[in-house]
Scaffold this active site. Structure first.
Site, short mmCIF file in Angstrom:
data_model
loop_
_atom_site.label_atom_id
_atom_site.label_comp_id
_atom_site.label_asym_id
_atom_site.label_seq_id
_atom_site.Cartn_x
_atom_site.Cartn_y
_atom_site.Cartn_z
N LYS A 195 0.86 -1.20 0.00
CA LYS A 195 0.00 0.00 0.00
C LYS A 195 0.89 1.24 0.00
O LYS A 195 1.19 1.84 1.04
CB LYS A 195 -0.93 -0.01 1.22
CG LYS A 195 -2.13 0.92 1.06
CD LYS A 195 -3.03 0.44 -0.06
CE LYS A 195 -4.24 1.33 -0.24
NZ LYS A 195 -5.05 0.93 -1.39
N SER A 390 -8.63 -0.61 -4.86
CA SER A 390 -8.87 -0.28 -3.46
C SER A 390 -10.37 -0.12 -3.21
O SER A 390 -11.12 -1.07 -3.37
CB SER A 390 -8.07 0.97 -3.07
OG SER A 390 -7.76 0.96 -1.69
#
Length: 590
Positions: A195, A390
């Site tokens: 991430k 996401s």
């Protein structure tokens, strides 16, 4: 003196009233012109017409209802846009339209994502089955432009022009050095080593994990890019790799020598060829119709007598709470659209069209819930566009089936939060200090004028972990996999469409229309009409709303030019609130 002020006051009032009346008259005049342009939407397509396709305009998910763009104002051409679905629909109609003789493509630097260009490219390939010619011409072809133009029967380049063919790159700007100078510490809370959305704020280079994922997905995009050109131009993939790696296309003659183009021509020579194709004399003008005009002109060929419907729900842009806009996914607006389609008994299936890098984790969950409830009563098929990552993946993961393009960017299953510590900036740079009283140990949690305490970090990290666990749990349920497996391919990692299918994050590669057909098939209906949700916002109302922000954005673009996206990145990072499920970077082909 009293009379003097009386007359001055009367004059000022008169001027103000006159200005107000003039403004009202001006608005009425503009509205009248706009409405007149709406009344004259249709154009007469004459025999032997050339369908002119400008692929430098912005290609969006849906054509924006912007009647002001149709006004005869200098520079308005640069602001035109069209939905990819209208491009597809227009090309499908042009295939069998006896008045359309050929297609002329003009493209130098397309304003569209990878998957959107693939949708348009596939529609052009389908048009060629009509045996009608496609001619492409440009003074300069960027790589994205050439990807689109390469499908043409003839690709022409200006003799003094340029064709870029050098491979793709991904580059990230890191802000840590600047933040250090300003005395700002970015306190990072995240789950997932991949991430990387937060990396620019706490490091000055890519992490090994981020470099790994970027290398994999960029190569995946590149292979799809080269594969399309290879098939259209009949040049082997190995040769294309070599041409790009050795930067062999440096001059226009190089492009011709390596068969990347069919000829070096000036525009007047291309126009002469179009005249020849359409049977026009050289001293006559060719008859053209733009793709924007033609798309508005296309008669809806759906069977409106069909009792059954397939609803397409467009979820486009950053995900946020509230209503959102046509370019933002508001959880209230999109969840309401899904709910409306669920409760409509004439709607037998839903296609959720997602083009989003993510955003608010909470807003994503609100939309996900509506998808889950809807799937219990009718089929839901997800169609992912340029990016569904996401939060964008979150809202679609519960669908019965997920369609991606080979070059769709998806995955990025992870969450993060950023809490700035401005203590040094306030104290040392600005000379500001803070003091106060609180009734509880954590009454000032999330304060930005000091660093987090270990206890506060533990609380926030626990919450982020909980949201991540919920996220992978939803994905596991939707994809019918174990949480452990989803965790192994998640961690914020970004995947290209073909890899997403391979690892089970998507079901198959296919375009937008494939998803609609699949939805109807799963609902076991053969005749149906397609309806779109949510309704587009009123352009007149939209014009009057957020006028200050629009003016600020306009002048920022004028001043910053190519650096405007950097300004947007910084502004977005500053204004985000809550835990985010967002893709770490933007991807553009040049």
């Amino acid at each position: 003196m009293r009379e003097f002020f009386k007359y001055v006051f009367a004059t000022v009032v008169g001027v103000v009233i006159s200005m107000v009346l003039f403004l009202i008259f001006f608005i009425v005049l503009i509205v009248g012109i706009v409405k007149s342009s709406l009344d004259e939407d249709t154009v007469n397509v004459r025999n032997n017409s050339v369908l002119f396709i400008n692929l430098d305009q912005t290609i969006t998910e849906r054509t924006m209802d912007d009647p002001f763009s149709r006004l005869p104002v200098v520079g308005s051409e640069a602001n035109k846009s069209i939905g990819f679905n209208d491009v597809i629909r227009a090309l499908r109609e042009a295939k069998t339209d006896d008045n359309i003789e050929c297609v002329y493509i003009s493209v130098s630097s397309p304003n569209a994502g990878f998957a959107t260009m693939r949708e348009v490219r596939d529609a052009l390939i389908d048009f060629k089955t009509s045996k009608k010619k496609i001619i492409a011409y440009s003074e300069v072809y960027t790589q994205g432009a050439y990807y689109l133009a390469s499908v043409a029967d003839k690709v022409y380049l200006n003799p003094e022009g340029a064709l870029e063919f050098k491979g793709l790159k991904s580059e990230t700007m890191f802000f840590k050095g600047a933040l250090d100078k300003l005395g700002i510490e970015a306190q990072i809370i995240r789950v997932g080593n991949y991430k990387s959305a937060v990396e620019p704020f706490f490091t000055d280079k890519m992490s090994d994990k981020n470099r790994e994922q970027v290398t994999v997905y960029l190569n995946g995009l590149y292979e799809t890019f080269l594969d399309g050109i290879s098939k259209s131009r009949n040049i082997s993939m190995a040769t294309l790799h070599q041409i790009a790696d050795e930067y062999k296309i440096q001059q226009p003659n190089d492009a011709l020598a390596y068969k990347m183009v069919d000829g070096l021509r000036y525009k007047d020579e291309v126009i002469d060829e179009l005249k020849s194709i359409t049977g026009k004399d050289k001293d006559k003008n060719i008859t053209t119709v733009t793709i924007n005009e033609y798309a508005r002109n296309v008669v809806d060929d759906q069977d409106h007598s069909a009792a059954n419907k397939v609803a397409v729900i467009y979820a486009n842009g950053d995900i946020m709470g509230g209503e959102g806009t046509d370019q933002q996914i508001g959880s209230e607006r999109i969840s309401r659209a899904i709910r409306k389609a669920r409760l409509d008994s004439t709607i037998k299936a839903i296609v959720l069209r997602v083009n989003s890098p993510g955003g608010s984790a909470l807003a994503s969950d609100v939309i996900w819930r509506e998808v889950v409830l809807t799937k219990k009563v009718k089929p839901v098929i997800a169609s992912f566009g340029d990016v569904a990552a996401s939060g964008g993946y979150y809202i679609g993961c519960a669908a019965d089936s997920i369609f991606v393009q080979p070059n769709t960017i998806t995955g990025s299953i992870g969450v993060f939060g950023v809490i700035p510590n401005l203590k040094k900036l306030y104290n040392e740079k600005l000379g500001l200090t803070f003091d106060g009283v609180k009734t509880g140990k954590y009454a000032d949690i999330m304060s930005i004028d000091r660093p987090m305490t270990p206890g506060e970090r533990f609380i926030i990290q626990t919450d982020v972990n909980r949201i991540y666990d919920t996220f992978i749990g939803h994905v596991a349920d939707g994809r019918k996999r174990s949480k452990a497996y989803i965790d192994s391919i998640a961690g914020g990692r970004v995947w290209v469409g073909t890899d997403a299918v391979r690892i089970g994050l998507a079901d198959r590669t296919g375009n937008f229309n494939d998803a609609i057909v699949a939805a109807a098939k799963k609902a076991k209906i053969k005749t149906y009409k397609v309806v779109e949700y949510p309704e587009m916002l009123d352009p007149f109302k939209s014009l009057m709303e957020n006028t200050t922000e629009k003016v600020k954005a306009y002048y920022a673009k004028q001043e910053l030019g190519d650096n405007y996206p950097i300004y947007q990145q910084i502004k977005s990072a500053i204004t985000r609130s809550g835990v985010q499920a967002r893709m770490p970077f933007e991807i553009k082909v040049q």
